[in-house]
Design an enzyme around this catalytic site. Sequence first.
Site, short mmCIF file in Angstrom:
data_model
loop_
_atom_site.label_atom_id
_atom_site.label_comp_id
_atom_site.label_asym_id
_atom_site.label_seq_id
_atom_site.Cartn_x
_atom_site.Cartn_y
_atom_site.Cartn_z
N SER A 77 0.78 -1.19 0.05
CA SER A 77 -0.07 -0.05 0.10
C SER A 77 0.86 1.23 -0.04
CB SER A 77 -0.86 0.08 1.15
OG SER A 77 -1.52 1.21 1.34
N LYS A 129 -1.43 -1.08 -4.24
CA LYS A 129 -2.52 -0.25 -3.82
C LYS A 129 -2.03 1.23 -3.86
CE LYS A 129 -4.69 0.23 0.60
NZ LYS A 129 -5.39 -0.47 1.68
N LYS A 136 -3.21 5.53 -2.99
CA LYS A 136 -4.24 6.18 -2.18
C LYS A 136 -4.82 7.21 -3.09
CE LYS A 136 -3.80 4.32 2.07
NZ LYS A 136 -5.17 3.82 2.86
N ASP A 192 -7.49 3.03 -3.15
CA ASP A 192 -7.82 3.00 -1.80
C ASP A 192 -8.35 4.58 -1.52
OD1 ASP A 192 -8.85 3.08 0.78
OD2 ASP A 192 -7.26 2.05 1.60
N GLU A 197 -11.30 0.86 -3.16
CA GLU A 197 -11.34 0.68 -1.69
C GLU A 197 -12.25 1.86 -1.19
OE1 GLU A 197 -7.92 -1.10 0.16
OE2 GLU A 197 -8.68 -0.53 2.33
N ASP A 242 -13.81 -1.37 3.64
CA ASP A 242 -12.73 -1.30 4.58
C ASP A 242 -13.24 -0.86 5.84
OD1 ASP A 242 -10.72 -0.72 6.31
OD2 ASP A 242 -9.45 0.22 4.90
N LYS A 290 -9.74 -6.20 8.66
CA LYS A 290 -8.81 -5.95 9.69
C LYS A 290 -9.01 -6.71 10.95
CE LYS A 290 -7.21 -1.68 7.16
NZ LYS A 290 -7.15 -0.28 7.11
N GLY A 303 -4.12 -3.72 6.46
CA GLY A 303 -2.93 -3.27 7.42
C GLY A 303 -3.10 -2.18 8.09
O1 LIG Z 1 0.61 -1.00 4.92
C1 LIG Z 1 -0.34 -1.17 5.57
O2 LIG Z 1 -0.22 -1.44 7.03
C2 LIG Z 1 -1.89 -0.50 5.09
C3 LIG Z 1 -1.86 0.57 4.80
C4 LIG Z 1 -3.13 1.47 4.49
O3 LIG Z 1 -3.53 1.50 3.43
C5 LIG Z 1 -3.66 1.81 5.62
C6 LIG Z 1 -2.91 2.50 6.80
C7 LIG Z 1 -3.30 2.97 7.97
C8 LIG Z 1 -4.61 3.30 8.02
C9 LIG Z 1 -5.66 2.68 7.05
C10 LIG Z 1 -5.13 2.13 6.06
C11 LIG Z 1 -6.10 1.49 5.00
O4 LIG Z 1 -6.11 0.32 4.43
O5 LIG Z 1 -6.89 2.32 4.68
MG LIG Z 2 -8.43 1.01 3.36
#
Ligand SMILES: O=C(O)CCC(=O)c1ccccc1C(=O)O
Ligand SMILES: [Mg+2]
Length: 368
Positions: A136, A162, A164, A189, A214, A239, A263, A291
């Site tokens: 991510s 992924k 953002k 995401d 996402e 999510d 999660k 994550g």
């Molecule tokens: O590398 C990771 O642990 C996931 C990173 C990530 O996308 C995320 C990290 C912190 C809070 C929300 C998210 C998410 O999935 O939206």
């Molecule tokens: Mg997410």
Amino acid sequence: MRIEEITIRHLKMAMKAPFKTSFGTIHEKELLLLEVKDVSGTIGWGEAVAFVAPWYTEETLKTIWHMLEDFLMPTLLHKDIVHPDEVGAMFASIRRNCMAKASIEGAVWDIYAQQTKQSLAHALGGSKEMIEVGISVGIQSSTEKLIDLIKGYVEMGYKRVKIKIKPGQDVEVIRAIRAEFPDLPLMADANSAYTLHDIEVLQQLDAYNLLMIEQPLAADDIIDHAKLQEQLKTPICLDESITSMEDVRKAIELGSCGVINIKIGRVGGLTEAKRIHDLCQEKDIPVWCGGMLEAGIGRAHNIALTSLANFVLPGDTAGSSHYWYEDIITPEVIVEGGYIRVPQTIGMGYTPNMNVIEKLTISKKIYK
Ligand SMILES: O=C(O)CCC(=O)c1ccccc1C(=O)O
Ligand SMILES: [Mg+2]
């Protein structure tokens, strides 16, 4: 088992690179670690994955400490527990606060696996020996920088990327990435950055063969997501909106998504995560493990969970060295060719590194 003592430690860990989402940037990760001791001396570990501020869900490290101290630990301490599935029922009269509940429940699962002499993955019903890993990538200062980073991750073998997105940094960014990587398993995401007014922008993303989008809409929504999914070819992955198996049942009934991100913290623990996995398997909805920029304990729990059969899409649990100069477990989590090997030894398969843990601890309290 009977829990007789719990140590809570507040840790602060420098991140190798800041992580930026549509809501804010994390430079240092703070977390709570729970060291949970059973009457026979078995020690289980749990990690509270909330952040300092409530931008992802409403929980913070302070609310978690409060919930643990005033409600969750008094409910659990000195009670006989046969199976970790009972913990959720013991916490049933305490509303939500999922990450607080999960932090202590994860430690109970760890103790259970050790006492029944099996790996945590096996105790959960997992069978995969290798799991596929995705990455991510946070929001970057320029598309060029993002593309450079992605090149590196593709070379390292990560199975999907992924990125953002947020309004103004979406279609053009995806278009540029697709031009460079036509076949890359790619997803976006939004962390709830859009509303139904943005439907035309989101529909433009259909042209880029994304694995999924996402959480485009509100963090507590499944109704508008159903309306959006009707007009979108790309599967929506939920999510933030999913905090329980009941949420998943309703989302599937409404047609709000085609994929679920599980999660452990967000859904209140491993037992609920497993129930969601089972329901999705029955309903033909693929799942993957999300994550929370976890340190080693949370990462170990994610790996065990991901060994369950319906985790058919690569997760966000990357290797320790992607996030940390030094992780709090030995061995660290290692990704090779886009895979993590699921530990088959008794317990979670990683040992807490007490030297590193003590070095990173900024406060600590023991409860009996
Ligand atoms: O590398 C990771 O642990 C996931 C990173 C990530 O996308 C995320 C990290 C912190 C809070 C929300 C998210 C998410 O999935 O939206
Ligand atoms: Mg997410």
